[in-house]
Design an enzyme around this catalytic site. Structure first.
Site, mmCIF file in Angstrom:
data_model
loop_
_atom_site.group_PDB
_atom_site.id
_atom_site.type_symbol
_atom_site.label_atom_id
_atom_site.label_comp_id
_atom_site.label_asym_id
_atom_site.label_seq_id
_atom_site.Cartn_x
_atom_site.Cartn_y
_atom_site.Cartn_z
ATOM 1 N N CYS A 1 -2.759 4.272 -3.276
ATOM 2 C CA CYS A 1 -3.226 4.559 -4.636
ATOM 3 C C CYS A 1 -2.069 5.050 -5.512
ATOM 4 O O CYS A 1 -1.161 4.299 -5.812
ATOM 5 C CB CYS A 1 -4.393 5.536 -4.614
ATOM 6 S SG CYS A 1 -5.379 5.524 -6.132
ATOM 7 N N HIS B 1 -8.221 3.295 -0.378
ATOM 8 C CA HIS B 1 -8.321 4.532 0.378
ATOM 9 C C HIS B 1 -9.099 4.242 1.656
ATOM 10 O O HIS B 1 -9.955 3.366 1.695
ATOM 11 C CB HIS B 1 -9.070 5.599 -0.425
ATOM 12 C CG HIS B 1 -8.311 6.138 -1.587
ATOM 13 N ND1 HIS B 1 -7.277 7.034 -1.455
ATOM 14 C CD2 HIS B 1 -8.434 5.885 -2.925
ATOM 15 C CE1 HIS B 1 -6.804 7.331 -2.655
ATOM 16 N NE2 HIS B 1 -7.485 6.653 -3.558
#
Length: 513
Positions: free
Chosen positions: A336, A435
């Site tokens: 991310c 994630h």
């Protein structure tokens, strides 16, 4: 016995163990056959959980819902506060960004709307669930905030919930913190406390008995339980203060050394939890260049303020050190915000995360990232090609960045989804918006064994499923907590409060109760 019946867990301070106790109670009540939901009216956290409909809530409430065996919804955490700076936060309402606000403005202008949102969410949960376990935040004795707080005694009054106060003995001064907290409560709120729990106890409980008797005599409240410290649980922590307890130094007893960069605005650090569960992996959090050493794997985790954390990397010397390690062949994974940092530049022209607007990346991948006005929150699934093998990759995305990767033959996508690709693989570098990549057992095993082979170690095949370990941890935590709490007494108080509430409601409507 229960019909939308609440129980609230508050603590003497942050990290007293409220989330763990709520998680345990969710599993305990669910195992007894009650349809149970967690509830935290307002959560301040950078660890997020994505619901099935692609909304963002505090990770603790998602985990607690899993412990209760129910599907997480935004009603379980209607307001999420995600700090982006010392005095600024992104306010997430029912899983979607509402706006960025200063703390003072939020407190002054959002209170009435927040209370309405919380009330409506709780009413919906009350209709659907038999038991609701409510979690407070920080301490109910924060007297400077109590006139407009939305998460502790204000919620206990709103829901007419009995309150259990949790104190952490590991930090010392547990009786002082419990007594002090009780004395700072308003009389009305103090009467709502049905007892206290001492958490994280190690040693011989008989040595604690004189203190327990003194406390009960002094306060008139029962000690409902002394919960021992439970080690080896594979349940995600929510509060980043837990990172202070993690090692910064290499552990020579473990064969693999994994260094995670601890950014000032680190988010979703629970991505690393499955690596902690591997017996051959030592995972440590690093804040200084001199702490980094020569790990087998470096991970750049998520960030709530990518540009500020990028500046931290450059100013701390970590950026140069990471670049050198990559050149020497060290494996690097960016997730991310950490993925965004791997590129040439990050641009935030709309100031959605900070006022920095633009900053140089690590220049390890030919790509650029621009922050968008809209946040992407979605559960994602695709196929990953790694080491010549195919893996199903499941995860979730929470990001406001849009990353454009240059078209080069040596740059391969990380995950191929039905309608797009995500991330990159280039040499010894992986970058992704996914994630939860380490929660995929097959990929985690392949990755860790790749690191082992690189060091001349034999691979370890058929590693344990992390999901199975989590389920076992839920049950083990529930077993410990239920055996050390006066559960019958707690349930009696829950029913008593419910009966009194029903009587008050009936009298208010002129009904005979």
């Amino acid at each position: 016995m229960f019909n939308g019946t609440p129980l609230m867990i508050q603590g003497t301070h942050s990290d007293a163990g409220k989330s763990a106790v709520v998680t345990a109670l969710c599993r305990i009540f669910a195992r007894e056959g009650y349809k149970t939901a967690p509830f935290k009216s307002q959560n301040m956290a950078l660890n997020s959980y994505i619901t099935r409909d692609g909304k963002e809530i505090g990770r603790a409430q998602g985990v607690q819902a899993e412990a209760a065996g129910v599907v997480a919804t935004t009603d379980m955490n209607p307001i999420l506060i995600k700090p982006t700076g010392d005095d600024h936060s992104q306010i997430v309402v029912h899983g979607s960004p509402y706006r960025n606000m200063k703390a003072g403005v939020y407190r002054q202008d959002f209170y009435e709307l927040g209370l309405q949102i919380i009330t409506e969410s709780y009413r919906r949960l009350k209709k659907e669930f038999e038991c609701i376990v409510i979690e407070g935040a920080g301490s109910p004795a924060e007297v400077n905030l109590n006139d407009r707080e939305l998460v502790n005694m204000r919620i206990a009054r709103l829901t007419n919930a009995p309150v259990i106060l949790v104190g952490d003995i590991e930090k010392g001064g547990v009786f002082a913190s419990l007594v002090g907290t009780l004395q700072l409560l308003e009389e009305e709120d103090r009467k709502r406390v049905i007892g206290v729990v001492i958490n994280k106890f190690r040693g011989d409980v008989s040595l604690l008995e004189p203190g327990l008797k003194w406390f009960e005599a002094y306060t008139g409240l029962p000690v409902l339980g002394v919960i021992p410290y439970v080690s080896g649980l594979h349940i995600e922590a929510e509060d980043s203060v837990v990172l202070d307890s993690y090692s910064k130094e290499k552990d020579g007893t473990k064969e693999l050394d994994i260094a995670v960069i601890r950014f000032p605005y680190i988010s979703n650090f629970t991505d690393m939890d499955p690596l902690f569960s591997e017996e051959d992996c030592h995972v440590r959090y690093v804040q200084k260049a001199e702490e980094l050493g020569k790990p087998d794997l470096v991970i750049l985790p998520g960030s709530k303020n990518t540009l500020s954390d990028l500046r931290f990397l450059h100013e701390s010397g970590l950026a140069n050190r990471i670049q050198t390690l990559v050149e020497l062949g060290t494996n690097l994974i960016g997730i991310c915000g950490g993925y965004q940092m791997l590129g040439e530049v990050v641009v935030d022209e709309y100031e959605v995360e900070s006022s920095l607007k633009v900053g140089p990346g690590l220049d390890l991948i030919p790509m650029k990232t621009h922050m968008a006005k809209e946040k992407k929150t979605v559960l994602s699934e695709g196929m990953l090609a790694f080491n010549g093998k195919q893996f199903l990759m499941k995860g979730y995305e929470i990001h406001m960045g849009v990353t454009t990767v240059s078209d080069r033959k040596d740059v391969m996508p990380f995950v191929v989804l039905r309608d797009r690709t995500d991330g990159v693989q280039i040499g010894n570098i992986i970058g992704t918006y996914f994630h939860g990549i380490f929660h995929n057992d097959s990929f985690r095993e392949e990755l860790v064994n790749t690191l082992r082979l690189k060091k001349g170690l034999s691979p370890i095949i058929n590693r344990s499923s992390f999901d199975r370990k989590r389920e076992e941890s839920f049950d083990r935590l529930a077993d410990v907590v239920s055996s050390h709490l006066s559960m019958d007494r707690i349930k009696e108080k829950m029913v008593e409060f419910q009966r009194l509430n029903n009587k008050e409601v009936g009298e208010a409507h002129g009904e005979k109760v």
